[in-house]
Design a protein around this motif. Structure first.
Motif, PDB file in Angstrom:
ATOM      1  N   ARG A   1      39.991  54.265  25.059  1.00 13.74           N
ATOM      2  CA  ARG A   1      39.328  54.471  23.771  1.00 13.74           C
ATOM      3  C   ARG A   1      38.435  53.257  23.525  1.00 13.74           C
ATOM      4  O   ARG A   1      38.825  52.115  23.814  1.00 13.74           O
TER       5      ARG A   1
ATOM      6  N   GLN B   1      36.708  58.496  23.740  1.00 12.73           N
ATOM      7  CA  GLN B   1      38.072  58.379  24.231  1.00 12.73           C
ATOM      8  C   GLN B   1      38.283  59.438  25.303  1.00 12.73           C
ATOM      9  O   GLN B   1      37.521  60.401  25.410  1.00 12.73           O
ATOM     10  N   GLY B   2      39.308  59.220  26.126  1.00 15.95           N
ATOM     11  CA  GLY B   2      39.558  60.185  27.179  1.00 15.95           C
ATOM     12  C   GLY B   2      40.788  59.848  27.984  1.00 15.95           C
ATOM     13  O   GLY B   2      41.492  58.874  27.708  1.00 15.95           O
ATOM     14  N   ASN B   3      41.013  60.670  28.989  1.00 15.06           N
ATOM     15  CA  ASN B   3      42.147  60.516  29.878  1.00 15.06           C
ATOM     16  C   ASN B   3      41.639  60.598  31.311  1.00 15.06           C
ATOM     17  O   ASN B   3      41.145  61.636  31.745  1.00 15.06           O
TER      18      ASN B   3
ATOM     19  N   ARG C   1      37.877  64.228  27.838  1.00 17.86           N
ATOM     20  CA  ARG C   1      37.089  63.182  27.195  1.00 17.86           C
ATOM     21  C   ARG C   1      36.304  63.763  26.033  1.00 17.86           C
ATOM     22  O   ARG C   1      36.018  64.959  25.987  1.00 17.86           O
ATOM     23  N   LYS C   2      35.933  62.894  25.110  1.00 16.05           N
ATOM     24  CA  LYS C   2      35.040  63.256  24.021  1.00 16.05           C
ATOM     25  C   LYS C   2      34.449  61.986  23.452  1.00 16.05           C
ATOM     26  O   LYS C   2      35.031  60.902  23.564  1.00 16.05           O
TER      27      LYS C   2
ATOM     28  N   SER D   1      31.990  66.369  25.258  1.00 20.74           N
ATOM     29  CA  SER D   1      33.426  66.542  25.484  1.00 20.74           C
ATOM     30  C   SER D   1      33.616  66.958  26.938  1.00 20.74           C
ATOM     31  O   SER D   1      32.670  66.973  27.721  1.00 20.74           O
ATOM     32  N   SER D   2      34.825  67.333  27.300  1.00 22.88           N
ATOM     33  CA  SER D   2      35.117  67.693  28.686  1.00 22.88           C
ATOM     34  C   SER D   2      34.343  68.918  29.138  1.00 22.88           C
ATOM     35  O   SER D   2      33.995  69.047  30.318  1.00 22.88           O
TER      36      SER D   2
END
Length: 320
Positions: free
Chosen positions: A21, A60-62, A68-69, A97-98
Motif C-alpha cells: 500500500r 494497494q495490491g497483493n 490491485r487498485k 484495478s486488476s
C-alpha cells in the motif's frame, strides 16, 4: 535537497503476505535552478527527460494473487521525441484495478497539434473513445477503437489467433503532414495535406480493412527550403477473405498518371503462428505510366538542374 526535484509519500510492503500500500507525489523541473537542472542542462541526456513532470500515485495490491487498485495522475511538459523536435505535453489521470482501468481525459499537446480522448480497459477489451485532434481551430483527426486485450494473451502469436471482435475507425481531414512530422524530426523534408479514412473490423485472426489515403499539395523541401509542388497521390488498401489489395494513382499536371496495382494473401494469424511463411506468399504488382517528359523532375528533385527525354513505365511483378 532540491526543491525543484522531490518525491514525497509513503510505502508499506508486507513481505510475508505480499501486500503493499502506498502513496507517492513527485515533481521534477530541469528548467529551474536546482541539482537536477544543473546536472542535466546542456547534456544529451536532458532530451530523454521531460522539462517538467508531476506524478501522483496511490494504490494497494497483493503480489501473490495479482489483485490491485489505485489511481495515477501524470502531467509532463517539454517532452522531445528527438533532438530539435517540437516539444510535447502529456496530461492524464484515472483509476485502475486488476480487471479494469479508466483514463477519461488524456491530452497530448504541441504547438501545431492538440490531441485528446479517453482510454478504458474492461472485460479484456481496450477502448479508445472520442479521439480528436485539433490544429488551429480545425478538427483534423477523429476516431475510436475497440481491441481485444486479455493480459493472458499479449504475445503476438496469441493475440493474432483470437476471433474476438476488432473495430477501428480513424479519419484524417485536411491534416498537414508537417504538423505531425515536426514532432518526430526537426526539419521534415516533405509536406502535404492528408485526407484519409481507416476502417478495420472482423477479428485479429481474420481482419477486414479498408484504407483510403489522399495526399494533395505535396511539397518537397529544397536545400534553401524552397518548396516545389509534386502532384497528388491517391491510394486504396482493402483486405478481407484472405487477401489484401492495393490500388493507387500518382497525378501531376506535367506527366501522365502513374498507376499502381498489387495483391497478396492476408493471413496474419497463420503468419505469426508459423503455419504460413509471409516471405513465401505469392505477390502480384504492377506499375504503369504512358510516355511522359522527364523535364518535370527539375522541379521535384533537389539539386537536379536539367534533364531531358521521355519515359514510360510498364512493370509487372509476380513471385514470392
Amino acid at each position: 535537497l532540491d526543491p525543484n526535484a522531490k518525491i514525497d509519500g509513503h510505502f508499506a510492503w508486507d513481505l510475508e503476505k505480499g501486500l503493499y500500500r502506498g502513496k507517492i507525489d513527485g515533481i521534477a523541473d530541469q528548467g529551474l535552478e536546482g541539482k537536477l537542472g544543473n546536472l542535466l542542462r546542456g547534456r544529451p541526456a536532458s532530451q530523454l527527460f521531460p522539462g517538467k513532470t508531476k506524478l501522483s500515485w496511490s494504490g494497494q495490491g497483493n503480489l501473490k494473487d495479482g489483485t490491485r487498485k489505485g489511481s495515477l495522475a501524470l502531467d509532463a511538459e517539454g517532452i522531445h521525441l528527438a533532438e530539435g523536435t517540437e516539444p510535447l505535453a502529456l496530461k492524464m489521470s484515472g483509476r485502475y484495478s486488476s480487471d479494469s482501468a479508466s483514463f477519461p481525459g488524456f491530452r497530448i499537446t504541441s504547438r501545431p497539434l492538440q490531441l485528446h480522448g479517453s482510454i478504458e480497459w474492461e472485460n479484456s477489451r481496450l477502448f479508445l473513445r472520442e479521439l480528436r485532434g485539433v490544429s488551429g481551430e480545425k478538427t483534423v483527426i477523429s476516431g475510436s477503437a475497440s481491441l481485444p486485450l486479455d493480459p493472458s494473451r499479449l504475445s503476438s502469436r496469441e493475440w493474432f489467433a483470437q476471433a474476438a471482435p476488432l473495430e477501428i475507425d480513424l479519419d484524417l481531414s485536411d491534416l498537414p503532414l508537417e504538423t505531425v512530422a515536426r514532432c518526430f524530426m526537426p526539419d521534415p523534408p516533405v509536406d502535404a495535406r492528408i485526407q484519409s479514412g481507416l476502417r478495420v473490423s472482423g477479428s485479429p485472426v481474420a481482419p477486414v480493412l479498408n484504407l483510403d489515403f489522399d495526399a494533395d499539395g505535396i511539397r518537397v523541401a529544397g536545400k534553401q527550403r524552397s518548396d516545389w509542388s509534386v502532384g497528388v497521390i491517391d491510394l486504396n488498401l482493402a483486405g478481407g477473405d484472405g487477401k489484401v489489395s492495393l490500388k493507387g494513382e500518382y497525378r501531376h499536371p506535367e506527366i501522365n498518371p502513374v498507376r499502381i496495382d498489387g495483391e497478396m494473401p492476408l493471413f496474419p494469424g497463420e503468419w505469426v503462428s508459423g503455419a504460413r511463411n509471409l516471405k513465401r506468399e505469392p505477390v502480384q504488382a504492377s506499375i504503369r505510366m504512358n510516355h511522359s517528359s522527364l523535364a518535370f523532375l527539375t522541379s521535384q528533385v533537389p539539386g537536379l538542374e536539367s534533364v531531358s527525354g521521355t519515359a514510360s513505365l510498364d512493370s509487372e511483378i509476380r513471385g514470392e
